[in-house]
Design an enzyme around this catalytic site. Structure first.
Site, PDB file in Angstrom:
ATOM      1  N   CYS A  22       0.801  -1.236   0.000  1.00 45.21           N
ATOM      2  CA  CYS A  22       0.000   0.000   0.000  1.00 45.21           C
ATOM      3  C   CYS A  22       0.828   1.277   0.000  1.00 45.21           C
ATOM      4  O   CYS A  22       0.285   2.360  -0.249  1.00 45.21           O
ATOM      5  CB  CYS A  22      -0.946   0.017   1.194  1.00 45.21           C
ATOM      6  SG  CYS A  22      -2.269  -1.171   1.001  1.00 45.21           S
ATOM      7  N   HIS A  48      -2.212   7.238   3.739  1.00 45.40           N
ATOM      8  CA  HIS A  48      -2.858   6.109   3.074  1.00 45.40           C
ATOM      9  C   HIS A  48      -4.244   5.988   3.694  1.00 45.40           C
ATOM     10  O   HIS A  48      -4.386   6.039   4.909  1.00 45.40           O
ATOM     11  CB  HIS A  48      -2.040   4.837   3.276  1.00 45.40           C
ATOM     12  CG  HIS A  48      -2.768   3.613   2.828  1.00 45.40           C
ATOM     13  ND1 HIS A  48      -3.375   3.523   1.595  1.00 45.40           N
ATOM     14  CD2 HIS A  48      -3.009   2.422   3.448  1.00 45.40           C
ATOM     15  CE1 HIS A  48      -3.958   2.347   1.472  1.00 45.40           C
ATOM     16  NE2 HIS A  48      -3.747   1.663   2.578  1.00 45.40           N
ATOM     17  N   ASN A  71     -10.623   2.279   0.570  1.00 45.21           N
ATOM     18  CA  ASN A  71      -9.185   1.999   0.550  1.00 45.21           C
ATOM     19  C   ASN A  71      -8.839   1.516  -0.857  1.00 45.21           C
ATOM     20  O   ASN A  71      -9.263   0.442  -1.272  1.00 45.21           O
ATOM     21  CB  ASN A  71      -8.868   0.928   1.604  1.00 45.21           C
ATOM     22  CG  ASN A  71      -7.394   0.522   1.634  1.00 45.21           C
ATOM     23  OD1 ASN A  71      -6.674   0.664   0.648  1.00 45.21           O
ATOM     24  ND2 ASN A  71      -6.956   0.003   2.774  1.00 45.21           N
TER      25      ASN A  71
END
Lengths: 327, 327
Positions: free
Chosen positions: B115, B254, B284
């Site tokens: 990520c 993030h 996400n």
């Protein structure tokens, strides 16, 4: 360009199972010598079902550290430079940290430029060392190609092998350096070598065939495209250097195929004694081929300060990479 | 550390299908508001079966180029920074060159730090720009998380979305810079978030279950580990800077989960007006989350020269990354 880059250690790991091309003849009911003649390979190494890519990577790293008296805790960045991962998420780097017992909290990531991932990572390492954020960088390429081979396809199943190699670098005293680098991707050859599965395009939701998990190769179009593009690529790689392609001391190629190794000698006219050729006893180890050959050159003790080393290779993508190191 | 780094363009691409959490309530027979309450999400975007990751990446790149009047031929390195590839071989970068109509022979590779791949690639770009081999670098993160969601698992299937974002950087005039960077991998959390298939460990030869293709997440252990490690991580990230974590102008996290976004505000005490929070309307988006949020900040026109921007995130691995930019 002159980027300080000193190779302070190299190491390798080979799985214990050795597959002789003559054994494969027997298994496939072919006349003895057929596979060796077609592939140019005597033997290659295959991982057992218990071995993992990260274990092989860890062994190669440990070989490098032990042979050169390096404390693994002194490594402050790990770059995993394999074409194929151990699993799709998370990256292989985190598995290697664990398998090699490297320190918790180590900086690490994966780089993927298929068969020329090592060279791509080596150039990144040279650039990152300049920032002084990292002082000692380990690059490891580990492949278990055997798990993606389609035994119905002679072209690919005759040539690929497993293994891992590691290289540790520092900025050094500024004498040893990377003096040229070039990377080109030509997507016209993108489907010549591929594994379709493993991502968002082929999976249970989108449709998935068993063959999508296997390596698919069209060797002839790859070779034709590489032959067309290589002369200009090499010319451009050396354009700012005061010497030519023929004046380097050592050539460390990706060990792509028998044909590609012969091409370097015959068509490009390189002195075969300069070429590190481990193909016949390793096969094509995907991204591990180039650092494995570089390791063999270093471990041979034949390199000398001031020598020039050319790393060169082609890759799925279709990609070409070249780098010139001054030792 | 002061590495010149100027963000000259940003762009994004969202698939056309928008999934409302309230629609998902209806589909799953849940009381209206259940999914939104559990996930903190109003809607996210899902790619159609015809869309590919490389097409999304190409759209984001084209958005960046068109909005800022940049000729795509002026890009001389493309870094694909996604957690999941389009297919396992060759890399996604070669597919993006083709989909975006970028020039043949462009230098390109993939970087994977799950990520936080974007941030990892951004730091590499800053280092590579210093070598002057590349002058204009495009980084693109594209994800189609929806193809790896297990609808039997509420925790993950309620929160992930698809999308792509691109950022183009140059060295600039030396004023804008990356002034701090930190990347840590803690393999103790390696199995907390994973997709087991796609590599050498789970495949037809080694054994493969349908669930191996799906994203598996243990949200609580991830959150616990992140909470434990973040204070020291942030302290170390800012240790050489003349200002603290609380003095940055913008925070681009993030967009991991509702809990992680709340944590930044409540536990770490950041002013919520500084935090770029697009989670409720995007979910996400794996590696695309951070450049997507950065794009939203830039496109808002609110940034000013001299401001300080913190990029921060956690990732499968378990990894943590942070970077401080001075604009």
């Amino acid at each position: 360009m002159k980027l300080p880059l000193s190779i302070i250690a190299t190491g390798k790991a080979l799985p214990s199972e050795r597959l002789l091309s003559s054994d494969l003849d027997a298994r496939l009911g072919l006349q003895t010598g057929t596979v060796a003649k077609k592939s140019g390979i005597q033997w290659r190494y295959f991982a057992s079902a218990e071995q993992t890519q990260s274990q092989l990577a860890a062994e190669a790293l440990q070989d490098a550290c032990q042979h050169h008296g390096i404390d693994t805790n002194s490594i402050d960045l790990l770059i995993c430079a394999s074409a194929i991962p151990e699993q799709v998420l998370p990256n292989t780097a985190s598995a290697v940290i664990q398998a090699a017992g490297l320190k918790n909290g180590l900086a690490a990531f994966d780089v993927n430029a298929s068969c020329i991932s090592f060279m791509t990572a080596l150039f990144q390492a040279a650039a990152l060392l300049q920032t002084k954020v990292y002082r000692r960088i380990a690059i490891v390429s580990a492949e278990i190609a055997s798990r993606g081979l389609n035994w119905d396809d002679a072209e690919s199943s005759f040539i690929f092998g497993d293994g891992a190699a590691a290289v540790i670098v520092e900025a050094g005293d500024g004498i040893a350096a990377c003096v040229a680098q070039r990377l080109e991707v030509h997507p016209v050859g993108r489907t010549f070598c591929q594994i379709k599965a493993g991502g968002t395009q082929r999976n249970p939701r989108m449709g998935l065939l068993e063959t999508d998990h296997y390596f698919q190769m069209q060797g002839k179009p790859v070779f034709k495209l590489a032959s067309q593009l290589l002369p200009a690529f090499i010319h451009n790689l050396f354009s700012d250097l005061p010497y030519t392609f023929h004046e380097v001391d050592w050539v460390v190629p990706h060990q792509a195929s028998h044909l590609s190794m012969e091409h370097l000698k015959n068509r490009l006219g390189l002195d075969s004694q300069k070429i590190i050729d481990i193909y016949a006893t390793h096969g094509n180890q995907v991204a591990a081929s180039m650092p494995m050959a570089l390791h063999e050159l270093y471990r041979s003790g034949k390199t000398q300060s001031g020598q020039k080393v050319l790393l060169i290779g082609t890759a799925a993508g279709f990609a070409m990479g070249g780098m010139v190191l001054s030792l």
